[in-house]
Scaffold this active site. Structure first.
Site, PDB file in Angstrom:
ATOM      1  N   SER A 145      69.134 -39.697 -45.525  1.00 31.60           N
ATOM      2  CA  SER A 145      67.691 -39.862 -45.710  1.00 31.60           C
ATOM      3  C   SER A 145      67.083 -38.745 -46.557  1.00 31.60           C
ATOM      4  O   SER A 145      67.512 -37.596 -46.496  1.00 31.60           O
ATOM      5  CB  SER A 145      66.986 -39.907 -44.359  1.00 31.60           C
ATOM      6  OG  SER A 145      67.386 -41.039 -43.621  1.00 31.60           O
ATOM      7  N   GLU A 146      66.056 -39.116 -47.311  1.00 34.49           N
ATOM      8  CA  GLU A 146      65.328 -38.169 -48.161  1.00 34.49           C
ATOM      9  C   GLU A 146      63.824 -38.378 -47.981  1.00 34.49           C
ATOM     10  O   GLU A 146      63.409 -39.401 -47.409  1.00 34.49           O
ATOM     11  CB  GLU A 146      65.701 -38.385 -49.635  1.00 34.49           C
ATOM     12  CG  GLU A 146      67.154 -38.131 -49.941  1.00 34.49           C
ATOM     13  CD  GLU A 146      67.507 -38.353 -51.408  1.00 34.49           C
ATOM     14  OE1 GLU A 146      68.698 -38.275 -51.741  1.00 34.49           O
ATOM     15  OE2 GLU A 146      66.575 -38.609 -52.207  1.00 34.49           O
ATOM     16  N   GLY A 204      64.017 -43.408 -47.039  1.00 29.53           N
ATOM     17  CA  GLY A 204      64.375 -43.512 -45.634  1.00 29.53           C
ATOM     18  C   GLY A 204      65.008 -44.863 -45.370  1.00 29.53           C
ATOM     19  O   GLY A 204      66.218 -45.035 -45.483  1.00 29.53           O
ATOM     20  N   SER A 205      64.184 -45.860 -45.050  1.00 27.37           N
ATOM     21  CA  SER A 205      64.712 -47.205 -44.829  1.00 27.37           C
ATOM     22  C   SER A 205      65.353 -47.773 -46.095  1.00 27.37           C
ATOM     23  O   SER A 205      66.339 -48.509 -46.027  1.00 27.37           O
ATOM     24  CB  SER A 205      63.581 -48.131 -44.360  1.00 27.37           C
ATOM     25  OG  SER A 205      63.110 -47.729 -43.087  1.00 27.37           O
ATOM     26  N   ARG A 230      58.632 -46.564  -2.441  1.00 24.70           N
ATOM     27  CA  ARG A 230      57.241 -46.141  -2.577  1.00 24.70           C
ATOM     28  C   ARG A 230      56.329 -47.062  -1.768  1.00 24.70           C
ATOM     29  O   ARG A 230      56.287 -48.278  -1.985  1.00 24.70           O
ATOM     30  CB  ARG A 230      56.829 -46.162  -4.055  1.00 24.70           C
ATOM     31  CG  ARG A 230      55.358 -45.915  -4.323  1.00 24.70           C
ATOM     32  CD  ARG A 230      54.935 -44.517  -3.970  1.00 24.70           C
ATOM     33  NE  ARG A 230      53.623 -44.216  -4.526  1.00 24.70           N
ATOM     34  CZ  ARG A 230      52.910 -43.145  -4.200  1.00 24.70           C
ATOM     35  NH1 ARG A 230      53.391 -42.268  -3.323  1.00 24.70           N
ATOM     36  NH2 ARG A 230      51.737 -42.939  -4.768  1.00 24.70           N
ATOM     37  N   GLN A 263      54.450 -58.898  -6.338  1.00 23.59           N
ATOM     38  CA  GLN A 263      55.110 -59.816  -7.272  1.00 23.59           C
ATOM     39  C   GLN A 263      55.058 -59.304  -8.703  1.00 23.59           C
ATOM     40  O   GLN A 263      56.024 -59.467  -9.459  1.00 23.59           O
ATOM     41  CB  GLN A 263      54.461 -61.205  -7.196  1.00 23.59           C
ATOM     42  CG  GLN A 263      55.226 -62.257  -8.001  1.00 23.59           C
ATOM     43  CD  GLN A 263      54.580 -63.622  -7.902  1.00 23.59           C
ATOM     44  OE1 GLN A 263      53.524 -63.851  -8.491  1.00 23.59           O
ATOM     45  NE2 GLN A 263      55.191 -64.518  -7.146  1.00 23.59           N
ATOM     46  N   GLY A 304      54.147 -44.314 -12.223  1.00 27.72           N
ATOM     47  CA  GLY A 304      52.828 -43.720 -12.320  1.00 27.72           C
ATOM     48  C   GLY A 304      52.865 -42.324 -12.906  1.00 27.72           C
ATOM     49  O   GLY A 304      53.791 -41.963 -13.649  1.00 27.72           O
ATOM     50  N   GLU A 352      69.062 -44.853 -38.374  1.00 31.11           N
ATOM     51  CA  GLU A 352      70.159 -45.758 -38.756  1.00 31.11           C
ATOM     52  C   GLU A 352      69.657 -47.172 -39.045  1.00 31.11           C
ATOM     53  O   GLU A 352      70.326 -48.162 -38.771  1.00 31.11           O
ATOM     54  CB  GLU A 352      71.256 -45.761 -37.688  1.00 31.11           C
ATOM     55  CG  GLU A 352      71.957 -44.412 -37.566  1.00 31.11           C
ATOM     56  CD  GLU A 352      73.154 -44.432 -36.645  1.00 31.11           C
ATOM     57  OE1 GLU A 352      73.901 -45.439 -36.671  1.00 31.11           O
ATOM     58  OE2 GLU A 352      73.347 -43.447 -35.915  1.00 31.11           O
ATOM     59  N   GLU A 408      62.522 -52.974 -38.366  1.00 30.00           N
ATOM     60  CA  GLU A 408      62.115 -53.867 -39.456  1.00 30.00           C
ATOM     61  C   GLU A 408      63.253 -54.101 -40.443  1.00 30.00           C
ATOM     62  O   GLU A 408      63.402 -55.212 -40.981  1.00 30.00           O
ATOM     63  CB  GLU A 408      60.899 -53.266 -40.174  1.00 30.00           C
ATOM     64  CG  GLU A 408      59.623 -53.269 -39.348  1.00 30.00           C
ATOM     65  CD  GLU A 408      59.602 -52.208 -38.249  1.00 30.00           C
ATOM     66  OE1 GLU A 408      58.759 -52.309 -37.350  1.00 30.00           O
ATOM     67  OE2 GLU A 408      60.444 -51.269 -38.287  1.00 30.00           O
TER      68      GLU A 408
END
Length: 378
Positions: free
Chosen positions: A123-124, A128-129, A266, A277, A338, A362, A366
């Protein structure tokens, strides 16, 4: 595609790895400095023989399925150990795939012993992608068939940078040629003109920049053929992408197990959280997604090992589903816990910072979708 299931011996190995990581590696990870290379942890991975599982005895890459089982099991108990191992594999993977016998003998022994830290420098700032758009310049240094090159430019978002002992570097040898004009080089630390800086990241990994100010490389530093470096990079990523999914699956399973335990103990609203549920259905949905991701990862790795066609699509599907599922699983576990899960040092706080990066590195989600879509119409 045939049905897939692990053998009993493989399942036993995974359980042993989880236990080993919790007992032997977790304390070393806790003692390390976050965001810095933990050489004590690497040494332990070497002594335990786990780094040696990255490569076969002849120096070629080991089984993709074994790599996935290894990464998932380590990730469940110690993400730092998993990451340290994976980065060694990614950095030295091109050596195993395209290196000479001499390069394998020189570097793989040191990497698998944990004595040398490897880095994969693709990568630069402007690539990137779109990895084919890289601009790190490899200018011929002299004339004639035996000439070397001078590397000028920079890399960024490089894991184990800037303090790795050897960098697998992808540089532009033919301007304007896209993926056809890229060459891979092995660049040991200490070369004149080689520098860099660490970057402080959300995830607790060693990441930095690498700068090249006329760094000399020779024909002996070539990985594969001149102008064939993009293929080396893609072959490496096709091997490691399913295992990124395995890393994500290990984190997702750890988060799910923590949420199941918490929901069962809990007390709230006259019962436990699992009696609600909304909570129980969320756990059921998460468990289903985690299992689906795991099976897709294992199937992609097994197909790679069998030499089946369509590996890029399978690898993309595995990485996409597993990393997106892990994000959902960790977020759901945080919601069920929580505020306690947001406290520094909590398992889920750690996983929350860890789980975001795999959806980008990697090949971002997308990019994986684009690979899959392209295959649909090919």
């Amino acid at each position: 595609m045939p049905a897939f299931a692990l053998e009993a011996e493989q399942r036993k190995w995974c359980e042993e790895l989880r236990t080993l990581a919790a007992r032997e590696l977790r304390p070393l990870a806790d003692a390390g400095e976050e965001g810095r290379i933990n050489r004590e942890l690497l040494a332990a991975l070497g002594e335990l023989g786990l780094l040696g599982r990255l490569f076969a005895p002849d120096g070629r890459p080991a089984s993709a399925l074994d790599l996935c089982l290894l990464r998932e099991s380590l990730a469940y108990s110690c993400t730092e150990a998993e990451t340290a191992l994976a980065l060694q594999g990614l950095g030295a993977g091109p050596v195993a795939l395209a290196g000479t016998d001499g390069q394998r003998a020189r570097w793989l022994t040191e990497v698998t012993a944990g004595r040398a830290v490897a880095a994969f420098a693709l990568s630069e700032p402007g690539a990137g992608s779109d990895a084919a758009a890289l601009a790190l310049d490899a200018e011929p240094d002299g004339k004639g068939a035996g000439h070397g090159w001078r590397l000028t430019g920079s890399k960024t978002w490089i894991s184990n940078a800037p303090h790795a002992d050897v960098f697998t570097v992808f540089a532009r040898t033919v301007k304007g040629a896209g993926s056809r004009g890229v060459t891979a080089f092995l660049v040991p630390a200490g070369r004149p003109g080689l520098g860099g800086e660490p970057l402080e990241m959300l995830s607790p990994h060693p990441v930095g920049t690498v700068t090249f100010d006329g760094v000399p490389v020779t024909r002996d530093d070539l990985l594969g053929e001149v102008d064939g470096g993009f293929g080396v990079a893609m072959r490496t990523l096709n091997l490691f992408r399913p295992s990124v999914g395995a890393f994500a699956t290990g984190m997702a399973q750890a988060a799910l197990d923590a949420a199941v335990e918490h929901a069962g103990t809990r007390r709230a609203f006259g019962g436990t959280l699992r009696d609600l549920q909304s909570v129980s259905h969320q756990l059921a949905e998460t468990a289903t997604r985690v299992e689906a991701a795991r099976l897709l990862v294992y199937a992609a790795a097994a197909a790679y090992d069998r030499g089946e066609p369509d590996i890029p699509r399978r690898a993309a599907m595995a990485k996409l589903l597993a990393t997106e599922t892990a994000q959902q699983a960790v977020d759901a576990a945080v919601q069920i816990h929580g505020a306690a899960a947001l406290q520094r040092g909590h398992l889920l706080e750690h996983l929350y910072r860890e789980v975001r990066a795999p959806r980008i590195y990697e090949g971002a989600s997308e990019v994986q979708r684009s690979i899959i879509a392209k295959e649909l119409y090919s």
